[in-house]
Design an enzyme around this catalytic site. Structure first.
Site, PDB file in Angstrom:
ATOM      1  N   CYS A   1      42.721  47.424  42.277  1.00 22.19           N
ATOM      2  CA  CYS A   1      43.656  47.488  41.053  1.00 22.19           C
ATOM      3  C   CYS A   1      43.408  48.600  40.234  1.00 22.19           C
ATOM      4  O   CYS A   1      42.622  48.838  40.626  1.00 22.19           O
ATOM      5  CB  CYS A   1      43.606  46.145  41.071  1.00 22.19           C
ATOM      6  SG  CYS A   1      42.772  45.699  40.148  1.00 22.19           S
TER       7      CYS A   1
ATOM      8  N   ASN B   1      40.367  46.224  38.231  1.00 29.22           N
ATOM      9  CA  ASN B   1      38.992  45.143  39.280  1.00 29.22           C
ATOM     10  C   ASN B   1      38.802  44.162  38.732  1.00 29.22           C
ATOM     11  O   ASN B   1      37.494  43.472  39.003  1.00 29.22           O
ATOM     12  CB  ASN B   1      38.153  46.428  40.141  1.00 29.22           C
ATOM     13  CG  ASN B   1      37.442  45.783  40.702  1.00 29.22           C
ATOM     14  OD1 ASN B   1      36.147  45.629  41.504  1.00 29.22           O
ATOM     15  ND2 ASN B   1      38.037  44.676  41.862  1.00 29.22           N
TER      16      ASN B   1
ATOM     17  N   CYS C   1      40.545  41.782  38.326  1.00 27.79           N
ATOM     18  CA  CYS C   1      42.245  40.758  37.936  1.00 27.79           C
ATOM     19  C   CYS C   1      43.102  40.193  39.675  1.00 27.79           C
ATOM     20  O   CYS C   1      42.952  39.610  40.838  1.00 27.79           O
ATOM     21  CB  CYS C   1      43.588  40.517  37.595  1.00 27.79           C
ATOM     22  SG  CYS C   1      43.467  40.401  35.765  1.00 27.79           S
ATOM     23  N   ARG C   2      43.617  41.992  40.517  1.00 25.80           N
ATOM     24  CA  ARG C   2      44.254  41.289  41.656  1.00 25.80           C
ATOM     25  C   ARG C   2      44.130  41.480  42.620  1.00 25.80           C
ATOM     26  O   ARG C   2      43.546  40.643  43.458  1.00 25.80           O
ATOM     27  CB  ARG C   2      46.086  42.511  41.193  1.00 25.80           C
ATOM     28  CG  ARG C   2      47.072  42.449  40.560  1.00 25.80           C
ATOM     29  CD  ARG C   2      47.806  43.171  40.476  1.00 25.80           C
ATOM     30  NE  ARG C   2      47.349  44.412  38.887  1.00 25.80           N
ATOM     31  CZ  ARG C   2      47.654  45.221  39.118  1.00 25.80           C
ATOM     32  NH1 ARG C   2      48.684  45.581  39.934  1.00 25.80           N
ATOM     33  NH2 ARG C   2      47.095  46.396  38.855  1.00 25.80           N
ATOM     34  N   SER C   3      42.533  42.668  42.403  1.00 20.56           N
ATOM     35  CA  SER C   3      42.253  43.114  43.551  1.00 20.56           C
ATOM     36  C   SER C   3      40.852  42.012  43.616  1.00 20.56           C
ATOM     37  O   SER C   3      39.989  42.476  45.463  1.00 20.56           O
ATOM     38  CB  SER C   3      41.430  44.299  43.658  1.00 20.56           C
ATOM     39  OG  SER C   3      40.599  44.398  42.759  1.00 20.56           O
TER      40      SER C   3
ATOM     41  N   ASP D   1      50.833  43.179  37.644  1.00 24.63           N
ATOM     42  CA  ASP D   1      49.043  42.706  36.544  1.00 24.63           C
ATOM     43  C   ASP D   1      49.750  41.669  35.910  1.00 24.63           C
ATOM     44  O   ASP D   1      50.072  41.606  34.962  1.00 24.63           O
ATOM     45  CB  ASP D   1      48.358  43.752  36.377  1.00 24.63           C
ATOM     46  CG  ASP D   1      47.728  43.960  36.025  1.00 24.63           C
ATOM     47  OD1 ASP D   1      47.057  43.243  35.531  1.00 24.63           O
ATOM     48  OD2 ASP D   1      47.522  45.900  35.416  1.00 24.63           O
TER      49      ASP D   1
END
Length: 176
Positions: free
Chosen positions: A24, A27, A29-31, A139
């Site tokens: 993401c 690096n 939050c999402r990933s 995001d």
């Protein structure tokens, strides 16, 4: 899916661990959430010895920072252990060692293609394409909605797993 099948066939043939990278922007939050969710899934299935799972950023903005508190809280809420992590940016060396590089949104995919020489080995995938969708995973850094992000990541992980497992099984059946 054709590219996924080819990559899976090669890994099965050589009995190597499958290396999956979730990507993401920052690096945090999402990933990081996807890394933790998929790591937990693989562990619960007793297959940790077959996978190396990691996550990276396309930007340098958050390098060295821990996961966002929203990610930490959401994972805690659903009982998934947070993988110990500090944000880091993907490099060409990471590309060369990976099998699947999974971006969270269209901007990530553009940046990854630029950073990784237009993906000469066809390792890049947009996460929700495994769920039959071209949607981006929003995001939560901007939306604040970690619940929606978690649901999308769960969907992507589950569908990636189903596709990978079915292909791995068909490759095993063919070779026997």
């Amino acid at each position: 899916i054709k590219r996924l099948r080819r990559n899976t066939r090669l890994k099965w043939r050589y009995k190597k661990m499958i290396k999956i990278l979730f990507i993401c922007h920052g690096n945090i939050c999402r990933s990081t959430m996807a890394e933790s969710v998929f790591t937990h899934k693989v562990k619960m299935l007793g297959l940790s010895d077959q996978f190396l799972i990691d996550s990276f950023a396309t930007s340098t903005e958050e390098i060295g920072n821990p996961p966002h508190r929203g990610t930490v809280n959401k994972l805690r809420e659903v009982g998934i252990p947070l993988v110990p992590h500090r944000a880091k940016q993907i490099t060409w060396a990471d590309y060369e060692k990976s099998d699947y590089i999974i971006g969270m949104d269209s901007a990530n995919m553009r940046n990854l293609n630029r950073m990784l020489k237009n993906d000469p080995e066809e390792k890049l995938y947009k996460f929700l394409t495994f769920a039959g969708s071209g949607r981006d995973i929003a995001d939560p850094w901007y939306t604040g909605n970690f619940d929606e992000t978690y649901e999308d990541i769960q969907e992507g992980c589950e569908d990636f797993w189903i596709i990978w497992r079915n292909m791995e099984k068909s490759i095993t059946d063919i070779s026997e």
